[in-house]
Design a protein around this motif. Structure first.
Motif, PDB file in Angstrom:
ATOM      1  N   LYS A  90       3.854  -0.023   4.213  1.00  0.00           N
ATOM      2  CA  LYS A  90       2.711  -0.925   4.486  1.00  0.00           C
ATOM      3  C   LYS A  90       2.519  -2.154   3.596  1.00  0.00           C
ATOM      4  N   GLU A  99       0.936  -1.375  -0.172  1.00  0.00           N
ATOM      5  CA  GLU A  99      -0.038  -0.084   0.032  1.00  0.00           C
ATOM      6  C   GLU A  99       0.974   1.134   0.198  1.00  0.00           C
ATOM      7  N   SER A 100       2.054   1.153   0.361  1.00  0.00           N
ATOM      8  CA  SER A 100       3.007   2.023   0.655  1.00  0.00           C
ATOM      9  C   SER A 100       4.506   1.322   0.695  1.00  0.00           C
ATOM     10  N   GLY A 116      -0.910  -6.178   7.074  1.00  0.00           N
ATOM     11  CA  GLY A 116      -1.259  -4.927   7.335  1.00  0.00           C
ATOM     12  C   GLY A 116      -0.066  -3.960   8.323  1.00  0.00           C
ATOM     13  N   ILE A 124       0.986  -6.241   2.726  1.00  0.00           N
ATOM     14  CA  ILE A 124      -0.015  -7.267   3.110  1.00  0.00           C
ATOM     15  C   ILE A 124       0.329  -8.503   2.242  1.00  0.00           C
ATOM     16  N   ARG A 146      11.358   0.207   6.613  1.00  0.00           N
ATOM     17  CA  ARG A 146      10.323  -0.650   7.841  1.00  0.00           C
ATOM     18  C   ARG A 146      11.291  -0.685   9.184  1.00  0.00           C
TER      19      ARG A 146
END
Ligand code: KG4
Ligand code: ZN
Length: 371
Positions: A183, A179-180, A371, A185, A350
């Motif tokens: 982020k 998602e970025s 997530g 999943i 991260r």
């Protein structure tokens, strides 16, 4: 922020310095691959023994660009000064991987952190692979290939997210929704063999020894009539099952069966089998990546890991993604296989630093982030 990273999850010993998660300052890789080829595959004990020999020289080489050349003679003092003055954190692969090899890198990182007081960032090797797409700068040393930088100078800009990230290596075939840059999943993965494993095992069956995916690619490129129907077609496992999972173990079995039926196999036969295998694996990888992209309205697809070097996979993915108005990213070939630069990049994005005494080896570390 400059991160010094150490990667020893398999048979490579790699150390790198990366600035702000994207700019490679150095990336040094020592591999015991040639030695391992005598045994037809990776022998963990040999890998760890070689890593013990390579660790300190690799570390010194990686630090050379940030070492002060004016300090005469005393190498240990120069290394200490370079780390204390120029490095902000130490990143290290803690898993998944070979336990003996991982321990070696982890102990090196912990010792550096203990002596210099720098924080350590533990890194998941499989997640880290995808950050090879964010890197720019000097190409990996000791590796050949296409060194065209993939993304713009500051990694992948925000408007390419959400992205689908396919990590496809010797031990893993995993799909993630990104998602970025931070982020992730996990969406699905292989139920049995990884794609790289299917290349490696089939190469052995076809008499290509320990040459693995690169040998299959080379043999497939010599197949003279790729357009014509194959006398030994292979299945496309789970192609239309609607899931985001993969299954590649049956391909090796099918190749063993059909290859074994030939009374006098020639180089022509081998090239045809290699082509078929490459077509089957790349068809499935591309189809599942695009299914994931459509399901999650992704704007781009990025691939990484050793199998992402495969030219046929890159071409097919580009073509299919373009037809669907989706951007594609892949790292230069030199950054697809294991190296410490993407470990540093992953650690930057991260970032989860820990004191040295809380870092431990996790050979079975899961990739199923949610997530
Ligand atoms: O990422 P990597 O260096 O190590 C792991 O983390 O597993 O990937 C190694 C895998 C091997 O299975 C190798 O056969 C495969 O990547 N590979 C390729 C190609 N280059 C390396 N597979 C297909 N085509 C290639 N050109
Ligand atoms: Zn890897």
């Amino acid at each position: 922020m400059k991160i010094l990273a150490i990667e020893t999850s398999c048979d490579e010993t790699s150390c790198a310095v990366v600035r702000d998660g994207v700019q490679i300052v150095s990336n040094v890789i020592a591999s015991s691959k040639t030695l391992q080829q005598q045994w037809g595959g990776i022998v963990p004990e040999i890998a760890a023994r070689e890593q013990l020999r390579y660790m300190i020289p690799t570390l010194i080489d990686a630090l050379t660009p940030v070492m002060d050349p004016k300090i005469p003679g005393n190498e240990i003092f120069s290394v200490y000064r370079a780390i204390t003055e120029c490095i902000d954190a130490i990143a290290v692969t803690v898993g998944p991987g070979l336990i003996g090899s991982l321990i070696l890198g982890i102990e090196a990182a912990k010792t550096i952190a203990y002596v210099t007081g720098k924080p350590v960032i533990p890194v998941n090797h499989v997640l880290a692979h995808m950050y090879a797409n964010f890197l720019t700068g000097v190409p990996a040393q000791g590796a050949k290939g296409n060194n065209t930088p993939s993304g713009p100078a500051s990694g992948i800009p925000e408007d390419f997210f959400p992205a689908i990230s396919l990590v496809v290596s010797g031990g893993h075939t995993e799909l993630f929704l990104m998602e970025s840059a931070v982020k992730l999943i996990w969406l699905g993965g292989t139920l049995d063999d990884a794609a790289g494993e299917a290349f490696d095992k089939s190469a052995r069956v076809l008499g290509l020894g320990a040459g693995g995916g690169p040998a299959i690619q080379e043999s497939a490129a010599k197949h003279v009539n790729p357009g014509s129907p194959s006398p030994a077609p292979l299945p496309r496992p789970l192609y239309r099952d609607g899931s985001l999972n993969f299954s590649f173990s049956g391909l090796k079995t099918a190749i063993m069966r059909d290859w074994g039926k030939l009374s006098d196999p020639t180089a022509k036969h081998r090239n045809m089998f290699a082509w078929e295998l490459q077509e089957s694996i790349t068809d499935v990888l591309v189809a599942k990546s695009l299914l994931a992209a459509k399901t999650h309205c992704a704007r781009s697809v990025m691939i990484s890991g050793g199998v992402a070097s495969n030219i046929r996979l890159r071409d097919k993915l580009c073509q299919k993604a373009q037809e669907n108005d989706i951007y594609t990213f892949f790292p230069p070939v030199s950054l697809c296989t294991d190296n410490a630069a993407y470990i540093a990049s992953c650690a930057y994005f991260r970032n989860n630093p820990l004191p040295w005494n809380r870092i431990s080896v996790q050979p079975d570390l899961s990739v199923e982030v949610k997530g």
